[in-house]
Write a protein that holds these residues in place. Structure first.
Motif, PDB file in Angstrom:
ATOM      1  N   ALA A 105       0.837  -1.207   0.000  1.00 19.24           N
ATOM      2  CA  ALA A 105       0.000   0.000   0.000  1.00 19.24           C
ATOM      3  C   ALA A 105       0.870   1.256   0.000  1.00 19.24           C
ATOM      4  O   ALA A 105       2.091   1.193   0.204  1.00 19.24           O
ATOM      5  CB  ALA A 105      -0.925  -0.016   1.213  1.00 19.24           C
ATOM      6  N   THR A 106       0.232   2.393  -0.195  1.00 16.53           N
ATOM      7  CA  THR A 106       0.928   3.675  -0.247  1.00 16.53           C
ATOM      8  C   THR A 106       0.805   4.368   1.102  1.00 16.53           C
ATOM      9  O   THR A 106      -0.316   4.703   1.525  1.00 16.53           O
ATOM     10  CB  THR A 106       0.326   4.573  -1.343  1.00 16.53           C
ATOM     11  OG1 THR A 106       0.287   3.842  -2.576  1.00 16.53           O
ATOM     12  CG2 THR A 106       1.143   5.841  -1.519  1.00 16.53           C
ATOM     13  N   PRO A 107       1.921   4.623   1.804  1.00 16.64           N
ATOM     14  CA  PRO A 107       1.832   5.129   3.178  1.00 16.64           C
ATOM     15  C   PRO A 107       1.078   6.442   3.336  1.00 16.64           C
ATOM     16  O   PRO A 107       0.276   6.595   4.256  1.00 16.64           O
ATOM     17  CB  PRO A 107       3.298   5.272   3.587  1.00 16.64           C
ATOM     18  CG  PRO A 107       4.024   4.265   2.767  1.00 16.64           C
ATOM     19  CD  PRO A 107       3.304   4.253   1.456  1.00 16.64           C
ATOM     20  N   HIS A 108       1.316   7.421   2.436  1.00 17.05           N
ATOM     21  CA  HIS A 108       0.678   8.719   2.657  1.00 17.05           C
ATOM     22  C   HIS A 108      -0.837   8.648   2.433  1.00 17.05           C
ATOM     23  O   HIS A 108      -1.597   9.443   2.998  1.00 17.05           O
ATOM     24  CB  HIS A 108       1.315   9.809   1.796  1.00 17.05           C
ATOM     25  CG  HIS A 108       0.962   9.748   0.337  1.00 17.05           C
ATOM     26  ND1 HIS A 108       1.727   9.071  -0.583  1.00 17.05           N
ATOM     27  CD2 HIS A 108      -0.073  10.302  -0.357  1.00 17.05           C
ATOM     28  CE1 HIS A 108       1.185   9.194  -1.779  1.00 17.05           C
ATOM     29  NE2 HIS A 108       0.091   9.936  -1.670  1.00 17.05           N
ATOM     30  N   LEU A 109      -1.296   7.672   1.656  1.00 14.80           N
ATOM     31  CA  LEU A 109      -2.735   7.502   1.491  1.00 14.80           C
ATOM     32  C   LEU A 109      -3.353   6.899   2.755  1.00 14.80           C
ATOM     33  O   LEU A 109      -4.488   7.230   3.118  1.00 14.80           O
ATOM     34  CB  LEU A 109      -3.028   6.613   0.279  1.00 14.80           C
ATOM     35  CG  LEU A 109      -2.546   7.150  -1.070  1.00 14.80           C
ATOM     36  CD1 LEU A 109      -2.965   6.204  -2.199  1.00 14.80           C
ATOM     37  CD2 LEU A 109      -3.075   8.560  -1.334  1.00 14.80           C
ATOM     38  N   GLN A 110      -2.602   6.028   3.429  1.00 12.23           N
ATOM     39  CA  GLN A 110      -3.081   5.519   4.711  1.00 12.23           C
ATOM     40  C   GLN A 110      -3.136   6.627   5.761  1.00 12.23           C
ATOM     41  O   GLN A 110      -4.018   6.632   6.629  1.00 12.23           O
ATOM     42  CB  GLN A 110      -2.177   4.380   5.203  1.00 12.23           C
ATOM     43  CG  GLN A 110      -2.362   3.077   4.436  1.00 12.23           C
ATOM     44  CD  GLN A 110      -1.608   1.935   5.096  1.00 12.23           C
ATOM     45  OE1 GLN A 110      -0.461   1.688   4.780  1.00 12.23           O
ATOM     46  NE2 GLN A 110      -2.265   1.243   6.018  1.00 12.23           N
ATOM     47  N   PHE A 111      -2.213   7.550   5.694  1.00 13.90           N
ATOM     48  CA  PHE A 111      -2.236   8.705   6.603  1.00 13.90           C
ATOM     49  C   PHE A 111      -3.533   9.494   6.420  1.00 13.90           C
ATOM     50  O   PHE A 111      -4.177   9.892   7.400  1.00 13.90           O
ATOM     51  CB  PHE A 111      -1.011   9.593   6.329  1.00 13.90           C
ATOM     52  CG  PHE A 111      -0.977  10.870   7.123  1.00 13.90           C
ATOM     53  CD1 PHE A 111      -0.471  10.882   8.411  1.00 13.90           C
ATOM     54  CD2 PHE A 111      -1.439  12.060   6.581  1.00 13.90           C
ATOM     55  CE1 PHE A 111      -0.428  12.064   9.150  1.00 13.90           C
ATOM     56  CE2 PHE A 111      -1.404  13.240   7.310  1.00 13.90           C
ATOM     57  CZ  PHE A 111      -0.890  13.243   8.592  1.00 13.90           C
ATOM     58  N   VAL A 112      -3.913   9.709   5.175  1.00 14.46           N
ATOM     59  CA  VAL A 112      -5.167  10.428   4.897  1.00 14.46           C
ATOM     60  C   VAL A 112      -6.357   9.639   5.446  1.00 14.46           C
ATOM     61  O   VAL A 112      -7.267  10.199   6.075  1.00 14.46           O
ATOM     62  CB  VAL A 112      -5.321  10.671   3.380  1.00 14.46           C
ATOM     63  CG1 VAL A 112      -6.692  11.270   3.065  1.00 14.46           C
ATOM     64  CG2 VAL A 112      -4.206  11.580   2.875  1.00 14.46           C
ATOM     65  N   ALA A 113      -6.366   8.328   5.208  1.00 12.11           N
ATOM     66  CA  ALA A 113      -7.455   7.491   5.718  1.00 12.11           C
ATOM     67  C   ALA A 113      -7.518   7.550   7.243  1.00 12.11           C
ATOM     68  O   ALA A 113      -8.602   7.570   7.834  1.00 12.11           O
ATOM     69  CB  ALA A 113      -7.271   6.052   5.246  1.00 12.11           C
TER      70      ALA A 113
END
Length: 582
Positions: free
Chosen positions: A420-428
């Motif tokens: 997965a993409t870390p910065h997208l998990q941050f947004v989630a």
């Protein structure tokens, strides 16, 4: 491996439906943790449940034309849902109600939600800064993240694995919910107690030695395991079978009515040794773990060639750091009247302690929210002596930051495994924290409209609240806060907690695993004895299933326990709201 990761990243990830699904599930699952946190002081990691439920919903949707629900979308969903449910670490089952008990202060919904979001943001930002060091350089395991990755990979691999787990989840949830609804709305199921009498004039029913019809603690017992379950039972036997009758005989605690539970008058005395046992053991274990990790760090056990995968760019991280510092500090000043300097110190201390929480959780899978909160309480006893509000709410910042930091790092570990993409998990995670703040504040205020009348009772024992309240009282008013006879009991409990922590740390693992858990034993002091009995039943039942059907238990036992917890929690929230409406 590289081609696999590139293939995974080419599939949809941070989609609108993934975020909305996570927020919707988070809004449903957050009240479950609020309910269980106030009942027994424990909460449940909702990542696996969220992944299963979302998969079931969207695979059903595919039959009527919805786009295929992908693995990476499900990861975004579980990240948002688990962060929402983790809002419980921001104080809803500990310092916030403890403050209400001591001062009567309860925030309105919008301000409580703002407080939860502000302090949780601190932990999210810290986790973003730690991701590379924890996952790439030190390769910490983060076991909950690994378990979540394995589960969602299994269900997305096909072969009917998801359906088989859902066939366990839904029936167990329905059974637990139905039993709770019948008990609360139709027919009050009795607790079955033997006709034993104890010194001091109490019966087994008065002291809580009974079989309870609730399945919530049975589910937690399955998850906690035999050591925790039997330790809680041993703690209950000592507290309610020995110390409780002794306190009654000596006049240290008051007699209750002839019929029913004497939990209320007895727990006011028992919480002191119980809280001491848990606090001393937790702080000692935390100190030993931290010393060992620092020693390993000095020996250079890290990968100097680790990939630099940053969740946020340096400028973005610096801005997020300043925003979270300003938000959490301002919230303390505006909502609780804490001085600006003290508020800033609390947040800076919480940044460091949240990093420690992530480190400990990465190695052990256990986030020491309570122990770290006590560190801040002890610090503020010196910084702002005698100020109960500052003592509790500064520590609340630490707890909220620690919980969200550890939760995001476990989710980032899941993302690392599946590509997965870390910065997208941050947004989630941010969307999940927003959802949890709104839903958690609403659930707490709806379930417990009058904390001073409802908490520390058989219906709402709130053990974490009792512990935080006791520590704040002692640190703010001195030993005069304790009832007669409590001081020697606390001294013995402190020695026992320290001894168990040292033994657990330094004895061979094959020996230490047979020692009681000080934390679970202390819990047995501050919850009704029937809860400890149910916890032990669940632990022993889980062990029996694991021995009789190991293959089934490996993938289904945790799902069974989750169903019992979620089912009863949702039904309990519903009946609490129905009672309030009436």
């Amino acid at each position: 491996m590289a081609s696999s990761s590139q293939s995974a990243r080419s599939r949809p990830e941070l989609t609108i439906r993934a975020v909305l699904t996570g927020m919707a599930l988070g809004a449903v699952l957050t009240p479950c943790n609020v309910y269980s946190g106030l009942k027994i002081g424990w909460a449940f990691n909702m990542s696996v449940a969220a992944g299963l439920l979302a998969f079931a919903f969207w695979r059903t949707g595919e039959r009527i034309g919805a786009r295929r629900w992908g693995l990476l979308e499900n990861n975004i969903n579980q990240t948002a849902a688990s962060s929402a449910a983790s809002i419980i670490s921001s104080g809803l089952a500990a310092p916030i109600p403890a403050l209400a008990l001591l001062t009567g202060q309860t925030l309105a919904w919008q301000w409580l939600a703002l407080w939860l979001f502000a302090i949780s943001l601190v932990g999210v930002v810290v986790a973003a800064g730690l991701r590379n060091q924890m996952l790439e350089a030190r390769h910490l395991p983060f076991p909950s993240g690994v378990a979540t990755a394995e589960t969602i990979q299994d269900i997305h691999a096909g072969g009917g694995e998801a359906a088989s787990r859902l066939r366990v989840l839904f029936p167990s949830a329905l059974v637990a919910a139905a039993l709770k609804l019948v008990h609360d709305l139709a027919y009050s199921l009795p607790r079955l107690a033997p006709g034993l009498k104890f010194p001091g004039g109490a019966t087994a029913a008065n002291l809580g030695f009974a079989l309870d019809p609730s399945l919530l603690m049975v589910g937690f017992g399955v998850i906690a395991g035999v050591r925790a379950g039997l330790s809680a039972l041993a703690g209950a036997a000592i507290a309610w079978g020995v110390l409780g009758p002794l306190a009654l005989m000596r006049g240290w605690a008051q007699l209750g009515g002839a019929d029913g539970s004497w939990f209320g008058p007895l727990v006011e005395w028992l919480l002191w040794p119980g809280a001491t046992l848990m606090t001393v053991a937790a702080l000692a274990s935390f100190a030993i773990s931290l010393a060992r990790m620092v020693a390993r760090g000095r020996r250079g056990q890290s990968n100097g060639k680790a990939a630099r995968i940053l969740v946020l760019g340096r400028r973005t991280f610096a801005a997020a750091f300043l925003i979270s510092l300003l938000a959490a500090s301002s919230a303390q000043v505006a909502l609780f009247g804490i001085g600006p300097i003290e508020a800033i110190v609390a947040v800076l201390l919480s940044f460091g302690l949240a990093a420690v929480a992530g480190w400990v959780s990465g190695e052990t899978g256990i986030t020491p929210v309570g122990a770290l909160g006590k560190v801040t309480q002890l610090s503020f006893a010196l910084i702002s002596p005698g100020n109960v509000t500052a003592n509790l709410m500064s520590a609340n910042v630490t707890g909220g930051a620690a919980g969200q930091c550890a939760d995001l790092l476990h989710d980032l570990r899941t993302g690392q495994i599946i590509g997965a993409t870390p910065h997208l998990q941050f947004v989630a995670q941010l969307f999940g924290v927003l959802t949890g703040s709104l839903a958690g504040a609403a659930a707490y205020l709806a379930i417990i409209p009058d904390p001073q009348a409802m908490l520390l009772t058989p219906d709402w024992p709130a053990p974490a609240v009792a512990t935080w309240k006791a520590v704040a009282e002692v640190l703010s008013t001195g030993l005069s806060a304790m009832p007669p006879g409590a001081l020697p009991a606390m001294g013995i409990a402190a020695i026992a907690g320290l001894a168990l922590a040292l033994a657990d740390a330094f004895l061979p693992a094959r020996v230490a695993r047979f020692l009681p858990s000080a934390t679970a034993a202390g819990l047995g002091f501050v919850i009704p004895a029937w809860n400890s009995i149910s916890l032990a039943i669940g632990a022993l039942g889980g062990l029996a299933i694991s021995r009789l059907a190991p293959d089934w238990a490996r993938t289904k036992l945790i799902v069974l326990a989750a169903g019992l917890i979620v089912g009863e929690s949702l039904a309990g929230v519903f009946t609490a709201l129905a009672t309030l409406a009436r």
